[in-house]
Design a protein around this motif. Structure first.
Motif, PDB file in Angstrom:
ATOM      1  N   ALA A  82       0.656  -1.176   0.094  1.00 32.36           N
ATOM      2  CA  ALA A  82      -0.299   0.175  -0.055  1.00 32.36           C
ATOM      3  C   ALA A  82       0.742   1.349  -0.270  1.00 32.36           C
ATOM      4  CB  ALA A  82      -1.263   0.157   1.199  1.00 32.36           C
ATOM      5  N   SER A  83       2.326   1.524   1.007  1.00 31.54           N
ATOM      6  CA  SER A  83       2.324   2.921   0.478  1.00 31.54           C
ATOM      7  C   SER A  83       3.407   2.920  -1.193  1.00 31.54           C
ATOM      8  CB  SER A  83       3.732   2.162   1.815  1.00 31.54           C
ATOM      9  OG  SER A  83       4.956   3.658   2.120  1.00 31.54           O
ATOM     10  N   ALA A  84       3.804   1.467  -1.006  1.00 32.09           N
ATOM     11  CA  ALA A  84       4.141   1.913  -2.799  1.00 32.09           C
ATOM     12  C   ALA A  84       2.988   2.263  -3.772  1.00 32.09           C
ATOM     13  CB  ALA A  84       4.798   0.487  -3.422  1.00 32.09           C
ATOM     14  N   ASP A  85       2.123   1.580  -3.307  1.00 31.48           N
ATOM     15  CA  ASP A  85       1.247   2.535  -4.550  1.00 31.48           C
ATOM     16  C   ASP A  85       0.107   3.610  -3.968  1.00 31.48           C
ATOM     17  OD1 ASP A  85       1.246  -0.395  -5.463  1.00 31.48           O
ATOM     18  OD2 ASP A  85      -0.873  -0.772  -4.727  1.00 31.48           O
ATOM     19  N   VAL A  86       0.424   4.439  -3.042  1.00 30.63           N
ATOM     20  CA  VAL A  86      -0.189   5.115  -2.083  1.00 30.63           C
ATOM     21  C   VAL A  86       0.627   6.540  -3.160  1.00 30.63           C
ATOM     22  CG1 VAL A  86      -0.113   6.831  -0.279  1.00 30.63           C
ATOM     23  CG2 VAL A  86      -1.685   4.718  -0.339  1.00 30.63           C
ATOM     24  N   GLY A 202      -8.406  -2.743   4.381  1.00 31.03           N
ATOM     25  CA  GLY A 202      -7.515  -3.815   3.529  1.00 31.03           C
ATOM     26  C   GLY A 202      -7.271  -2.772   2.073  1.00 31.03           C
ATOM     27  N   HIS A 203      -6.105  -3.029   1.381  1.00 29.15           N
ATOM     28  CA  HIS A 203      -5.738  -2.265   0.138  1.00 29.15           C
ATOM     29  C   HIS A 203      -6.262  -3.175  -0.849  1.00 29.15           C
ATOM     30  CE1 HIS A 203      -2.809   0.131  -1.828  1.00 29.15           C
ATOM     31  NE2 HIS A 203      -2.282  -1.121  -2.660  1.00 29.15           N
ATOM     32  N   PRO A 204      -6.983  -2.426  -1.341  1.00 32.57           N
ATOM     33  CA  PRO A 204      -7.912  -2.662  -3.133  1.00 32.57           C
ATOM     34  C   PRO A 204      -6.829  -1.732  -3.631  1.00 32.57           C
ATOM     35  CG  PRO A 204      -8.256   0.076  -1.963  1.00 32.57           C
ATOM     36  CD  PRO A 204      -7.403  -0.704  -0.788  1.00 32.57           C
ATOM     37  N   GLY A 205      -5.877  -1.453  -3.593  1.00 38.45           N
ATOM     38  CA  GLY A 205      -4.893  -0.894  -4.848  1.00 38.45           C
ATOM     39  C   GLY A 205      -4.866  -0.145  -5.059  1.00 38.45           C
ATOM     40  N   GLN A 206      -4.026   0.059  -5.888  1.00 36.67           N
ATOM     41  CA  GLN A 206      -3.720   1.619  -6.669  1.00 36.67           C
ATOM     42  C   GLN A 206      -5.167   2.193  -7.355  1.00 36.67           C
ATOM     43  OE1 GLN A 206       0.152   2.490  -8.280  1.00 36.67           O
ATOM     44  NE2 GLN A 206      -0.050   4.371  -9.090  1.00 36.67           N
ATOM     45  N   LYS A 207      -5.350   1.661  -8.626  1.00 37.75           N
ATOM     46  CA  LYS A 207      -6.915   1.890  -9.265  1.00 37.75           C
ATOM     47  C   LYS A 207      -7.477   2.190  -8.523  1.00 37.75           C
ATOM     48  CE  LYS A 207      -3.913  -0.799 -13.153  1.00 37.75           C
ATOM     49  NZ  LYS A 207      -4.568  -1.253 -14.624  1.00 37.75           N
ATOM     50  N   SER A 208      -7.787   1.177  -7.424  1.00 41.31           N
ATOM     51  CA  SER A 208      -8.934   1.412  -6.957  1.00 41.31           C
ATOM     52  C   SER A 208      -9.198   2.605  -5.822  1.00 41.31           C
ATOM     53  CB  SER A 208      -9.374   0.196  -5.464  1.00 41.31           C
ATOM     54  OG  SER A 208     -10.710   0.715  -4.892  1.00 41.31           O
ATOM     55  N   LEU A 209      -7.612   3.118  -5.064  1.00 35.92           N
ATOM     56  CA  LEU A 209      -8.065   4.209  -4.503  1.00 35.92           C
ATOM     57  C   LEU A 209      -8.147   5.206  -5.775  1.00 35.92           C
ATOM     58  CD1 LEU A 209      -5.332   4.090  -2.272  1.00 35.92           C
ATOM     59  CD2 LEU A 209      -7.540   3.828  -1.761  1.00 35.92           C
ATOM     60  N   LYS A 210      -7.587   4.955  -6.423  1.00 29.08           N
ATOM     61  CA  LYS A 210      -7.450   6.132  -7.602  1.00 29.08           C
ATOM     62  C   LYS A 210      -9.050   6.892  -8.031  1.00 29.08           C
ATOM     63  CE  LYS A 210      -5.884   8.043 -11.597  1.00 29.08           C
ATOM     64  NZ  LYS A 210      -6.654   8.990 -12.366  1.00 29.08           N
ATOM     65  N   ARG A 211      -9.689   5.476  -8.167  1.00 27.17           N
ATOM     66  CA  ARG A 211     -11.335   5.669  -8.427  1.00 27.17           C
ATOM     67  C   ARG A 211     -11.940   6.331  -7.688  1.00 27.17           C
ATOM     68  NH1 ARG A 211     -10.565   0.638 -10.897  1.00 27.17           N
ATOM     69  NH2 ARG A 211     -11.445  -0.701  -9.141  1.00 27.17           N
ATOM     70  N   VAL A 216     -14.822  11.394  -5.012  1.00 23.68           N
ATOM     71  CA  VAL A 216     -14.757  12.408  -4.395  1.00 23.68           C
ATOM     72  C   VAL A 216     -15.116  13.741  -5.373  1.00 23.68           C
ATOM     73  CG1 VAL A 216     -13.695  13.801  -2.357  1.00 23.68           C
ATOM     74  CG2 VAL A 216     -13.858  10.873  -2.253  1.00 23.68           C
ATOM     75  N   ARG A 217     -14.259  14.034  -6.056  1.00 25.90           N
ATOM     76  CA  ARG A 217     -13.833  15.457  -6.944  1.00 25.90           C
ATOM     77  C   ARG A 217     -14.847  15.395  -7.344  1.00 25.90           C
ATOM     78  NH1 ARG A 217      -7.440  13.535  -7.910  1.00 25.90           N
ATOM     79  NH2 ARG A 217      -6.540  15.314  -5.989  1.00 25.90           N
ATOM     80  N   ARG A 218     -15.454  14.420  -7.828  1.00 23.25           N
ATOM     81  CA  ARG A 218     -16.875  14.165  -8.971  1.00 23.25           C
ATOM     82  C   ARG A 218     -17.471  14.977  -8.752  1.00 23.25           C
ATOM     83  NH1 ARG A 218     -15.493  10.115 -11.394  1.00 23.25           N
ATOM     84  NH2 ARG A 218     -16.708   8.947 -10.911  1.00 23.25           N
ATOM     85  N   CYS A 219     -18.440  14.359  -6.950  1.00 16.40           N
ATOM     86  CA  CYS A 219     -19.798  14.463  -6.818  1.00 16.40           C
ATOM     87  C   CYS A 219     -19.738  13.896  -4.926  1.00 16.40           C
ATOM     88  CB  CYS A 219     -20.673  13.378  -7.489  1.00 16.40           C
ATOM     89  SG  CYS A 219     -19.694  10.983  -6.554  1.00 16.40           S
ATOM     90  N   GLY A 220     -18.666  14.032  -4.289  1.00 11.31           N
ATOM     91  CA  GLY A 220     -18.155  14.788  -3.206  1.00 11.31           C
ATOM     92  C   GLY A 220     -19.128  13.066  -2.157  1.00 11.31           C
ATOM     93  N   LYS A 221     -18.486  11.976  -3.945  1.00 14.98           N
ATOM     94  CA  LYS A 221     -19.239  10.666  -2.825  1.00 14.98           C
ATOM     95  C   LYS A 221     -17.777   9.605  -3.393  1.00 14.98           C
ATOM     96  CE  LYS A 221     -23.729  11.772  -2.745  1.00 14.98           C
ATOM     97  NZ  LYS A 221     -25.558  10.709  -3.241  1.00 14.98           N
ATOM     98  N   ALA A 222     -17.316   8.276  -2.325  1.00 16.38           N
ATOM     99  CA  ALA A 222     -16.980   7.775  -2.384  1.00 16.38           C
ATOM    100  C   ALA A 222     -17.201   7.379  -4.043  1.00 16.38           C
ATOM    101  CB  ALA A 222     -16.370   7.220  -1.125  1.00 16.38           C
ATOM    102  N   VAL A 223     -18.746   7.109  -3.844  1.00 15.83           N
ATOM    103  CA  VAL A 223     -18.795   6.346  -5.707  1.00 15.83           C
ATOM    104  C   VAL A 223     -20.066   6.921  -5.555  1.00 15.83           C
ATOM    105  CG1 VAL A 223     -20.177   3.849  -5.996  1.00 15.83           C
ATOM    106  CG2 VAL A 223     -18.313   3.531  -3.980  1.00 15.83           C
ATOM    107  N   CYS A 224     -19.514   7.940  -7.155  1.00 11.66           N
ATOM    108  CA  CYS A 224     -20.684   8.716  -7.083  1.00 11.66           C
ATOM    109  C   CYS A 224     -22.427   7.612  -8.211  1.00 11.66           C
ATOM    110  CB  CYS A 224     -20.059   9.256  -8.261  1.00 11.66           C
ATOM    111  SG  CYS A 224     -19.147  10.491  -8.327  1.00 11.66           S
TER     112      CYS A 224
END
Length: 224
Positions: A82-86, A202-211, A216-224
């Motif tokens: 996770a540290s490397a992905d972050v 748990g660590h979902p992976g770099q791509k999942s964190l990016k989504r 959050v930037r797009r709609c103010g929620k973790a999942v739009c």
């Protein structure tokens, strides 16, 4: 490390929650293999509250527009990845704000290393502390108090002051505060992330964190 430090570590480890299994997945956040990642909704103000924890460090991009809080154990293999992905996310996204919260739950070596890491955070500016945090993951094997001290030697720190700070009862209080806060949010796995209105366990992976960050930037929620 001193006997006093060992005793304080042993006292604290008895208070730590066990590594969690079978956690719920409230929102449809998917890992790299397409399976749901354990998560649950939280009040958005919990992110700011986590940042105010006594051992938390705003480690990167203090002026960022999205805050990622990571609770981690230095000996959790998923935390190493996770540290490397972050770190990769931070390099590609200069508006991602990172808050690190030590959360050693995997035994005495983790707690000894965590005590040293918290002590080091008192003597280094956040950017240098983040470099120290990343340096702890270099190499293989268990990260214990001595290894954390060895890493501190590369930052021109007074090692006796670091050891004295790591031995201080105040570090125990800091760690207990982290455990109590994590318990209020039912955080039982490492790494655990807080992002706006969700806790991810748990660590979902770099791509999942990016989504999630993009949502959050797009709609103010973790999942739009």
């Amino acid at each position: 490390m001193t006997r006093n430090l060992f005793v304080l570590a042993l006292t604290l480890v008895l208070c730590m929650p066990s590594h969690a299994q079978g956690l719920r997945a409230e929102l449809p956040i998917l890992g790299e293999d397409g399976s749901r990642v354990a998560n649950h909704k939280i009040a958005p103000d919990r992110v700011a509250a986590a940042e105010k924890l006594p051992g938390a460090v705003v480690a990167a991009n203090p002026g960022g527009d999205v805050t990622l809080v990571e609770f981690y154990d230095l000996n959790c293999p998923f935390c190493r990845r996770a540290s490397a992905d972050v770190d990769a996310l931070l390099k590609s996204d200069k508006k991602l704000r990172l808050v690190l919260v030590p959360f050693p739950v995997l035994g005495i070596p983790s707690i000894l290393a965590g005590r040293v890491e918290i002590a080091v955070s008192k003597f280094l500016p956040p950017a240098d502390f983040y470099r120290y945090h990343r340096a702890l993951y270099a190499g293989r094997g268990v990260i214990d108090g001595q290894r954390a001290m060895n890493a501190a030697a590369g930052f021109q720190l007074d090692l006796q002051k670091i050891l004295d700070a790591a031995n201080d009862d105040g570090i125990t209080d800091i760690m207990k505060a982290h455990v109590r806060f994590a318990d209020t949010l039912a955080l039982k796995a490492t790494p655990a992330y807080l992002i706006h209105d969700v806790a991810i366990q748990g660590h979902p992976g770099q791509k999942s964190l990016k989504r999630v960050i993009d949502s959050v930037r797009r709609c103010g929620k973790a999942v739009c």
